[in-house]
Design a protein around this motif. Structure first.
Motif, PDB file in Angstrom:
ATOM      1  N   PHE A  71     -68.756  29.143 -10.151  1.00  0.00           N
ATOM      2  CA  PHE A  71     -69.370  29.555  -8.889  1.00  0.00           C
ATOM      3  C   PHE A  71     -70.614  28.735  -8.546  1.00  0.00           C
ATOM      4  O   PHE A  71     -71.040  28.717  -7.391  1.00  0.00           O
ATOM      5  CB  PHE A  71     -69.707  31.042  -8.923  1.00  0.00           C
ATOM      6  N   ARG A  72     -71.196  28.073  -9.538  1.00  0.00           N
ATOM      7  CA  ARG A  72     -72.324  27.197  -9.245  1.00  0.00           C
ATOM      8  C   ARG A  72     -71.882  25.872  -8.633  1.00  0.00           C
ATOM      9  O   ARG A  72     -72.703  25.122  -8.112  1.00  0.00           O
ATOM     10  CB  ARG A  72     -73.109  26.935 -10.533  1.00  0.00           C
ATOM     11  N   THR A  73     -70.609  25.574  -8.713  1.00  0.00           N
ATOM     12  CA  THR A  73     -70.104  24.327  -8.151  1.00  0.00           C
ATOM     13  C   THR A  73     -70.142  24.405  -6.628  1.00  0.00           C
ATOM     14  O   THR A  73     -69.636  25.363  -6.037  1.00  0.00           O
ATOM     15  CB  THR A  73     -68.654  24.081  -8.613  1.00  0.00           C
ATOM     16  N   GLY A  83     -62.191  22.285 -15.218  1.00  0.00           N
ATOM     17  CA  GLY A  83     -62.532  23.547 -14.577  1.00  0.00           C
ATOM     18  C   GLY A  83     -61.445  24.100 -13.680  1.00  0.00           C
ATOM     19  O   GLY A  83     -61.568  25.217 -13.165  1.00  0.00           O
ATOM     20  N   TYR A  84     -60.346  23.312 -13.488  1.00  0.00           N
ATOM     21  CA  TYR A  84     -59.318  23.753 -12.536  1.00  0.00           C
ATOM     22  C   TYR A  84     -58.673  25.067 -12.952  1.00  0.00           C
ATOM     23  O   TYR A  84     -58.532  25.985 -12.145  1.00  0.00           O
ATOM     24  CB  TYR A  84     -58.243  22.679 -12.362  1.00  0.00           C
ATOM     25  N   LEU A  85     -58.244  25.172 -14.218  1.00  0.00           N
ATOM     26  CA  LEU A  85     -57.557  26.381 -14.663  1.00  0.00           C
ATOM     27  C   LEU A  85     -58.452  27.603 -14.543  1.00  0.00           C
ATOM     28  O   LEU A  85     -58.019  28.675 -14.097  1.00  0.00           O
ATOM     29  CB  LEU A  85     -57.083  26.216 -16.104  1.00  0.00           C
ATOM     30  N   LEU A  86     -59.724  27.454 -14.893  1.00  0.00           N
ATOM     31  CA  LEU A  86     -60.662  28.568 -14.783  1.00  0.00           C
ATOM     32  C   LEU A  86     -60.867  28.951 -13.319  1.00  0.00           C
ATOM     33  O   LEU A  86     -60.875  30.131 -12.959  1.00  0.00           O
ATOM     34  CB  LEU A  86     -61.993  28.184 -15.432  1.00  0.00           C
ATOM     35  N   GLY A  87     -61.024  27.942 -12.463  1.00  0.00           N
ATOM     36  CA  GLY A  87     -61.189  28.228 -11.038  1.00  0.00           C
ATOM     37  C   GLY A  87     -59.958  28.866 -10.434  1.00  0.00           C
ATOM     38  O   GLY A  87     -60.057  29.790  -9.619  1.00  0.00           O
ATOM     39  N   ARG A  88     -58.789  28.385 -10.842  1.00  0.00           N
ATOM     40  CA  ARG A  88     -57.555  28.968 -10.314  1.00  0.00           C
ATOM     41  C   ARG A  88     -57.396  30.408 -10.788  1.00  0.00           C
ATOM     42  O   ARG A  88     -56.939  31.276 -10.030  1.00  0.00           O
ATOM     43  CB  ARG A  88     -56.357  28.126 -10.765  1.00  0.00           C
ATOM     44  N   SER A  89     -57.805  30.694 -12.035  1.00  0.00           N
ATOM     45  CA  SER A  89     -57.708  32.068 -12.524  1.00  0.00           C
ATOM     46  C   SER A  89     -58.642  32.989 -11.753  1.00  0.00           C
ATOM     47  O   SER A  89     -58.303  34.143 -11.476  1.00  0.00           O
ATOM     48  CB  SER A  89     -58.006  32.129 -14.027  1.00  0.00           C
ATOM     49  N   GLY A 137     -56.666  33.463 -18.350  1.00  0.00           N
ATOM     50  CA  GLY A 137     -57.527  32.408 -17.836  1.00  0.00           C
ATOM     51  C   GLY A 137     -58.894  32.339 -18.478  1.00  0.00           C
ATOM     52  O   GLY A 137     -59.489  31.255 -18.549  1.00  0.00           O
ATOM     53  N   ARG A 138     -59.405  33.460 -18.975  1.00  0.00           N
ATOM     54  CA  ARG A 138     -60.782  33.474 -19.466  1.00  0.00           C
ATOM     55  C   ARG A 138     -60.890  33.803 -20.954  1.00  0.00           C
ATOM     56  O   ARG A 138     -61.677  33.184 -21.670  1.00  0.00           O
ATOM     57  CB  ARG A 138     -61.601  34.508 -18.662  1.00  0.00           C
ATOM     58  N   LEU A 139     -60.113  34.763 -21.454  1.00  0.00           N
ATOM     59  CA  LEU A 139     -60.328  35.265 -22.810  1.00  0.00           C
ATOM     60  C   LEU A 139     -59.532  34.522 -23.880  1.00  0.00           C
ATOM     61  O   LEU A 139     -60.000  34.377 -25.006  1.00  0.00           O
ATOM     62  CB  LEU A 139     -59.992  36.762 -22.862  1.00  0.00           C
ATOM     63  N   LEU A 140     -58.332  34.062 -23.547  1.00  0.00           N
ATOM     64  CA  LEU A 140     -57.517  33.395 -24.558  1.00  0.00           C
ATOM     65  C   LEU A 140     -57.955  31.939 -24.735  1.00  0.00           C
ATOM     66  O   LEU A 140     -58.113  31.220 -23.762  1.00  0.00           O
ATOM     67  CB  LEU A 140     -56.038  33.420 -24.151  1.00  0.00           C
ATOM     68  N   PRO A 141     -58.108  31.476 -25.974  1.00  0.00           N
ATOM     69  CA  PRO A 141     -58.367  30.050 -26.191  1.00  0.00           C
ATOM     70  C   PRO A 141     -57.116  29.240 -25.847  1.00  0.00           C
ATOM     71  O   PRO A 141     -55.996  29.775 -25.833  1.00  0.00           O
ATOM     72  CB  PRO A 141     -58.694  29.967 -27.683  1.00  0.00           C
ATOM     73  N   PRO A 142     -57.271  27.944 -25.550  1.00  0.00           N
ATOM     74  CA  PRO A 142     -56.126  27.143 -25.087  1.00  0.00           C
ATOM     75  C   PRO A 142     -54.906  27.177 -26.002  1.00  0.00           C
ATOM     76  O   PRO A 142     -53.778  27.271 -25.521  1.00  0.00           O
ATOM     77  CB  PRO A 142     -56.725  25.732 -24.984  1.00  0.00           C
ATOM     78  N   HIS A 143     -55.090  27.116 -27.320  1.00  0.00           N
ATOM     79  CA  HIS A 143     -53.932  27.052 -28.201  1.00  0.00           C
ATOM     80  C   HIS A 143     -53.148  28.370 -28.191  1.00  0.00           C
ATOM     81  O   HIS A 143     -51.915  28.371 -28.259  1.00  0.00           O
ATOM     82  CB  HIS A 143     -54.360  26.690 -29.634  1.00  0.00           C
ATOM     83  N   ARG A 144     -53.852  29.492 -28.070  1.00  0.00           N
ATOM     84  CA  ARG A 144     -53.142  30.777 -27.996  1.00  0.00           C
ATOM     85  C   ARG A 144     -52.522  30.977 -26.616  1.00  0.00           C
ATOM     86  O   ARG A 144     -51.466  31.613 -26.493  1.00  0.00           O
ATOM     87  CB  ARG A 144     -54.101  31.916 -28.308  1.00  0.00           C
TER      88      ARG A 144
END
Length: 409
Positions: free
Chosen positions: A8-10, A133-139, A264-271
């Motif tokens: 959101f700061r972007t 940041g795309y995946l986080l923003g899309r989530s 989008g936020r809680l799971l680490p990428p590998h999981r």
């Protein structure tokens, strides 16, 4: 980029977020109002489902003809102009005495234009946010969509009761005008991402290149088909439980919100990658309970649980971006969005047609069973780590993929 605060700061993300959220609220409320209006006028589950999800079916026309404009129009002008168009079209749907044929003409026309709107919006998101940041923003945008759907269906149900379905459509038109103002005054005047004039030929050329890769085709199938079949289940909520359809839609939106937060936020990428396949199954399996005509509390729980599985689209989108050169990312996302919504419209039509001779409950369970079968069939093509193709610039100045790829049959 790892936190929502950083997103959101972007600069410009917040206006884009507000545009998306407002349009989701408007489309949700107007869809419920229109479905109620058409069902009251015709008594047909098929026509009711098509009135709510028919714009998704029309996205195929936009995907085939308009997507090249997504990179060749100024984003601010495109988003504000399209929002005004949606406002005018939604207001026209509220006209008393409008024939059913005219209703569907407007619905399908707006759906075709929506294909371009999605491509412009998500293409702009790739410019506003860095790649990490795309995946986080899309989530975040997905979660706002879920929240707006919860509020939109709840408020839409109240507005239909208090103002009538036509009054609710006028409220939705006003929301589209707010989105137009947010685009006009909140976004900067960025230039178009690509030169040249939009054309059907250029749209087809890039779509063919995107479709030429077998790994991308598998991702597109997984994004479109299992998801669409479950939306076909949702399209039958009004005939399944006319007095409680708003609750069922709200439960689905709540599940989507929970899924996007988790994935989008809680799971680490590998999981996230490891859980992608189970999430795709979770999307459909709970709907099998509708074959037993469950009581309302169990039906609400099943819908909410299943809707968590919609978050499987996040790792699939990440895989799609890894398989796609940057020069085609905007149209790739537009093709994903348009194809997904088109399949949702097709599935709504299929579900409605199946419910006519059987029942909404039987149709919902059948669509869910087919979704499970297709998810299992697609699983082998989605294993392994995607490798992004390299980009080169051709002698004509176009970006192309360096290595030849398998062509679609």
């Amino acid at each position: 980029m790892r936190t929502y605060r950083e997103v959101f700061r972007t600069p410009e993300f917040t206006p884009l977020f507000l545009i998306s959220a407002t349009q989701v609220a408007a489309s949700t409320a107007s869809g419920l109002a229109l479905g109620t209006l058409v069902y009251a006028a015709t008594g047909s589950p098929l026509l009711s489902a098509l009135s709510m999800f028919g714009p998704s079916l029309a996205q195929v026309a936009g995907a085939l003809a308009l997507l090249s404009a997504a990179d060749r129009l100024r984003p601010r002008a495109a988003l504000s102009g399209l929002a005004v168009l949606f406002a005018l079209g939604t207001a026209a749907l509220a006209l008393p005495g409008l024939p059913v044929a005219a209703v569907f003409a407007l619905v399908f026309g707006l759906g075709a234009a929506a294909a371009l709107g999605g491509a412009v919006r998500y293409g702009l998101l790739t410019e506003i946010l860095p790649k990490d940041g795309y995946l986080l923003g899309r989530s975040v945008i997905n979660m706002s969509g879920g929240t707006m759907q919860i509020g939109g269906y709840a408020a839409g149900g109240l507005l239909v009761t208090a103002l009538s379905a036509r009054g609710t459509l006028l409220v939705a038109a006003a929301l589209y005008l707010l989105a137009a103002a947010a685009a006009r005054f909140g976004l900067s005047g960025r230039p178009a991402r690509a030169g040249g004039r939009p054309s059907v030929t250029e749209t087809w050329r890039v779509n063919a290149r995107l479709w030429s890769s077998a790994p991308r085709r598998h991702v597109y199938y997984a994004l479109w088909v299992p998801n669409g079949l479950i939306v076909g289940c949702e399209s039958l909520f009004v005939p399944y439980a006319p007095r409680h359809a708003g609750l069922l839609f709200a439960a689905g939106s709540l599940g989507m919100l929970m899924g996007d937060l988790l994935t989008g936020r809680l799971l680490p990428p590998h999981r996230r990658e490891r859980l992608a396949a189970p999430l795709r199954l979770l999307l459909a399996v709970p709907y099998l309970v509708f074959a037993l005509h469950p009581p309302l509390p169990l039906a609400l729980a099943a819908v909410a649980l299943a809707s968590i599985g919609f978050s499987a689209t996040l790792p699939l989108q990440q895989r799609l971006m890894a398989l796609t050169p940057d020069a085609m990312s905007g149209q790739a996302l537009g093709l994903h969005s348009s194809g997904m919504l088109t399949m949702q419209g097709v599935s709504a039509a299929l579900a409605g047609a199946l419910a006519q001779p059987t029942s909404p409950a039987v149709a919902m369970a059948t669509m869910a069973a087919v979704s499970v079968a297709i998810t299992l069939a697609l699983a082998p093509g989605l294993r392994g780590d995607p490798a992004a193709p390299r980009q080169v610039v051709s002698s004509a100045g176009r970006f192309e993929e360096a290595a030849p790829e398998e062509r679609a049959p």
